[in-house]
Scaffold this motif. Structure first.
Motif, mmCIF file in Angstrom:
data_model
loop_
_atom_site.group_PDB
_atom_site.id
_atom_site.type_symbol
_atom_site.label_atom_id
_atom_site.label_comp_id
_atom_site.label_asym_id
_atom_site.label_seq_id
_atom_site.Cartn_x
_atom_site.Cartn_y
_atom_site.Cartn_z
ATOM 1 N N MET A 1 0.851 -1.202 0.000
ATOM 2 C CA MET A 1 0.000 0.000 0.000
ATOM 3 C C MET A 1 0.886 1.252 0.000
ATOM 4 N N VAL A 2 0.467 2.248 -0.778
ATOM 5 C CA VAL A 2 1.206 3.504 -0.855
ATOM 6 C C VAL A 2 1.060 4.268 0.454
ATOM 7 N N ASN A 3 2.146 4.744 0.961
ATOM 8 C CA ASN A 3 2.128 5.532 2.199
ATOM 9 C C ASN A 3 1.999 7.003 1.829
ATOM 10 N N VAL A 4 0.816 7.596 2.088
ATOM 11 C CA VAL A 4 0.573 8.976 1.672
ATOM 12 C C VAL A 4 1.451 9.951 2.439
ATOM 13 N N GLN A 5 1.842 9.588 3.660
ATOM 14 C CA GLN A 5 2.712 10.484 4.413
ATOM 15 C C GLN A 5 4.086 10.583 3.766
ATOM 16 N N ASP A 6 4.564 9.480 3.193
ATOM 17 C CA ASP A 6 5.837 9.514 2.471
ATOM 18 C C ASP A 6 5.734 10.417 1.241
ATOM 19 N N ILE A 7 4.602 10.327 0.543
ATOM 20 C CA ILE A 7 4.407 11.197 -0.628
ATOM 21 C C ILE A 7 4.404 12.654 -0.181
ATOM 22 N N TYR A 8 3.674 12.915 0.894
ATOM 23 C CA TYR A 8 3.591 14.275 1.432
ATOM 24 C C TYR A 8 4.979 14.807 1.771
ATOM 25 N N ASN A 9 5.750 14.014 2.468
ATOM 26 C CA ASN A 9 7.083 14.454 2.885
ATOM 27 C C ASN A 9 7.997 14.718 1.693
ATOM 28 N N SER A 10 7.811 13.949 0.621
ATOM 29 C CA SER A 10 8.646 14.135 -0.569
ATOM 30 C C SER A 10 8.338 15.430 -1.301
ATOM 31 N N LYS A 11 7.133 15.971 -1.085
ATOM 32 C CA LYS A 11 6.717 17.225 -1.747
ATOM 33 C C LYS A 11 7.077 18.451 -0.911
ATOM 34 N N LYS A 12 7.327 18.243 0.377
ATOM 35 C CA LYS A 12 7.476 19.349 1.317
ATOM 36 C C LYS A 12 8.848 20.004 1.199
ATOM 37 N N GLY A 13 8.855 21.335 1.351
ATOM 38 C CA GLY A 13 10.117 22.050 1.321
ATOM 39 C C GLY A 13 9.979 23.411 1.973
ATOM 40 N N SER A 14 11.083 24.139 2.005
ATOM 41 C CA SER A 14 11.057 25.514 2.499
ATOM 42 C C SER A 14 10.418 26.412 1.453
ATOM 43 N N VAL A 15 10.146 27.661 1.823
ATOM 44 C CA VAL A 15 9.577 28.616 0.868
ATOM 45 C C VAL A 15 10.468 28.733 -0.363
ATOM 46 N N ASP A 16 11.760 28.896 -0.155
ATOM 47 C CA ASP A 16 12.681 29.048 -1.287
ATOM 48 C C ASP A 16 12.729 27.790 -2.143
ATOM 49 N N GLU A 17 12.716 26.631 -1.507
ATOM 50 C CA GLU A 17 12.758 25.379 -2.263
ATOM 51 C C GLU A 17 11.496 25.194 -3.098
ATOM 52 N N VAL A 18 10.368 25.510 -2.515
ATOM 53 C CA VAL A 18 9.100 25.342 -3.224
ATOM 54 C C VAL A 18 9.006 26.309 -4.405
ATOM 55 N N LEU A 19 9.408 27.544 -4.195
ATOM 56 C CA LEU A 19 9.341 28.538 -5.271
ATOM 57 C C LEU A 19 10.339 28.260 -6.387
ATOM 58 N N SER A 20 11.333 27.450 -6.111
ATOM 59 C CA SER A 20 12.382 27.206 -7.116
ATOM 60 C C SER A 20 11.869 26.475 -8.356
ATOM 61 N N VAL A 21 10.678 25.900 -8.289
ATOM 62 C CA VAL A 21 10.146 25.204 -9.471
ATOM 63 C C VAL A 21 9.537 26.187 -10.472
ATOM 64 N N ILE A 22 9.411 27.454 -10.092
ATOM 65 C CA ILE A 22 8.876 28.473 -11.002
ATOM 66 C C ILE A 22 9.996 28.957 -11.908
ATOM 67 N N GLU A 23 9.672 29.094 -13.200
ATOM 68 C CA GLU A 23 10.676 29.428 -14.201
ATOM 69 C C GLU A 23 10.276 30.671 -14.989
ATOM 70 N N THR A 24 11.240 31.286 -15.624
ATOM 71 C CA THR A 24 10.995 32.454 -16.478
ATOM 72 C C THR A 24 9.895 32.145 -17.484
ATOM 73 N N GLY A 25 8.953 33.079 -17.610
ATOM 74 C CA GLY A 25 7.878 32.946 -18.585
ATOM 75 C C GLY A 25 6.667 32.174 -18.113
ATOM 76 N N ASP A 26 6.694 31.643 -16.886
ATOM 77 C CA ASP A 26 5.534 30.905 -16.384
ATOM 78 C C ASP A 26 4.318 31.824 -16.261
ATOM 79 N N MET A 27 3.139 31.250 -16.545
ATOM 80 C CA MET A 27 1.870 31.932 -16.271
ATOM 81 C C MET A 27 1.259 31.272 -15.045
ATOM 82 N N ILE A 28 1.103 32.059 -13.991
ATOM 83 C CA ILE A 28 0.749 31.530 -12.674
ATOM 84 C C ILE A 28 -0.644 31.997 -12.282
ATOM 85 N N VAL A 29 -1.562 31.067 -12.057
ATOM 86 C CA VAL A 29 -2.888 31.422 -11.577
ATOM 87 C C VAL A 29 -2.877 31.360 -10.053
ATOM 88 N N ILE A 30 -3.405 32.401 -9.421
ATOM 89 C CA ILE A 30 -3.361 32.552 -7.973
ATOM 90 C C ILE A 30 -4.754 32.313 -7.385
#
Length: 433
Positions: A1-30
């Motif tokens: 069985m998939v452990n959802v907490q493991d998935i959650y932990n793999s997605k988690k990061g600091s503010v800077d780490e999370v924002l690092s996936v944004i790239e030049t030219g992205d269109m971001i819906v808020i």
């Protein structure tokens, strides 16, 4: 069985780490309103130091104050397109930092796709449950729509958000990155009601019958309407915004949704904004359905509610019944929102009604809001063809089935007395008859 907490932990990061996936030219819906990702947006300007530029933001009902928008040094970093202006974006517009997208709420996201689809969703969500789901909580205007179409979903996980039932859930496996925050949720203070607003509310209440289903906007007049409905029975709610006025009617026992022909027993909305008391009421409440804006505001869906009453406000109307609710002349003040959606839905419902309310004057009584013609450049938010009643503190002007002559006479009669003679003279001069 998939452990959802493991998935959650793999997605988690600091503010800077999370924002690092944004790239030049992205269109971001808020995410809008109380679901804005305040922490991420307060830090997103730092991406420029890492070489990111030319970001395009898409917003609706967001009104937070952020460095990337308030500091014009970031003009080349980000630009905002918006379906609805608040005070922050009105100021940004003056500085050429944003532009308005004319739209109806129910199809704003779909039609925006004609000029480019956002590839990043940035919002807030509740903590994960044991099944691996988080919830969008207080906003579903376009949130689930974009979550299904973007490439990257970035979320602030905020324990202060209520768990709101409806089509609000998303599985953690579908999320790209998350950051845990503990940000206070913005609240809207309980509005003080003026005597003018109270009179308007009482006039509108006379048009509402026991068992009706209502849509009620936000502001002093809608709040006054809610208070004036306290002696009604068995009302239902199908509305884009759930607010404290609606909470008042539920707690009074006026709203129980028992006579609705669609989603009987449920208060249906697309987003919520109000006090902490409201948020606590919404939390895990099975009588609430927070559904997608493209469903809640679809005129065809709205029309399936028998006895549907749309109650909206305006900035000005002309003597033929045209309604301007979003601009002051050429200046964009707010947006169309769902006004046209709910009015069209209501007039096509069995025994439905479309009501527009406004104070008879503005600028401390110096300007009439009822005029022979709309101010030059005004956007017509609501066609005169879909208005049944226009209401001020001086009375009710029926529109349905009425000729231009009859409409003009009725509207002059509910204008402020000091402007009535002037309106009669202008109507005669302009051949409004």
């Amino acid at each position: 069985m998939v452990n959802v907490q493991d998935i959650y932990n793999s997605k988690k990061g600091s503010v800077d780490e999370v924002l690092s996936v944004i790239e030049t030219g992205d269109m971001i819906v808020i995410a809008g309103s109380a679901n804005e990702p305040f922490t991420l947006l307060s830090n997103i300007h730092k991406l420029r130091d890492k070489g990111v530029t030319n970001l395009r933001f898409l917003s609706c009902l967001g009104d937070g104050k952020y460095e990337y928008l308030e500091n014009d040094d970031y003009k080349d970093f980000a630009f905002v397109d918006s379906f609805f202006y608040g005070s922050t974006l009105r100021d940004a517009f003056k500085r050429e930092r944003c532009s308005f997208i004319p739209s109806n709420l129910h199809d704003c996201a779909r039609r925006k796709g004609a000029t480019g689809q956002p590839n990043v969703y940035l919002g807030s969500a509740t903590p994960m449950d044991k099944h691996g789901y988080v919830r969008t909580s207080l906003s579903n205007l376009y949130d689930k729509y974009y979550m299904e179409t973007v490439d990257k979903i970035i979320l602030e996980i905020n324990p202060n958000l209520p768990v709101v039932e409806g089509d609000t859930e998303i599985h953690i496996s579908q999320v790209s990155r998350i950051v845990e925050v503990n940000t206070p949720i913005p609240e809207m203070p309980i509005l003080e009601i003026s005597e003018v607003e109270r009179a308007i509310g009482e006039n509108i209440a006379s048009l509402i019958n026991d068992g009706d289903t209502i849509q009620l906007g936000i502001g002093g007049i809608p709040t006054a309407v809610a208070y004036a409905l306290s002696d009604k029975k068995d009302l239902g709610i199908h509305t884009e915004m759930i607010h404290n006025g609606i909470l008042y009617l539920i707690e009074k026992g006026v709203v129980n949704n028992s006579k609705k022909t669609l989603h009987k027993g449920k208060t249906v909305g697309g987003f919520a904004f109000g006090s902490r008391e409201l948020y606590d009421f919404l939390d895990r409440n099975p009588s609430i359905l927070m559904l997608r804006g493209d469903y809640v505001n679809d005129p065809y869906v709205i029309a399936q509610n028998d006895n549907m009453v749309s109650i909206n406000t305006a900035l000005q109307v002309d003597l033929t019944g045209q309604v301007a609710s979003e601009t002051i002349g050429t200046m964009q003040y707010s947006g169309s929102g769902g006004q046209s959606d709910t009015a069209y839905g209501a007039i096509h419902a069995k025994n439905g009604r479309s009501i527009i309310a406004l104070k008879s004057t503005t600028k401390k009584g110096t300007i009439s809001t009822i005029n022979a013609c709309l101010a030059l450049g005004s956007a017509v938010t609501l066609s005169r063809n879909v208005v049944d009643y226009i209401v001020t503190e001086y009375g009710i002007a029926p529109m349905r089935g009425c000729s231009i002559k009859e409409r003009a006479e009725s509207l002059i009669n509910i204008a402020h007395p000091k402007f009535r003679e002037q309106l009669r003279e202008e109507a005669k001069k302009l051949n409004i008859r």
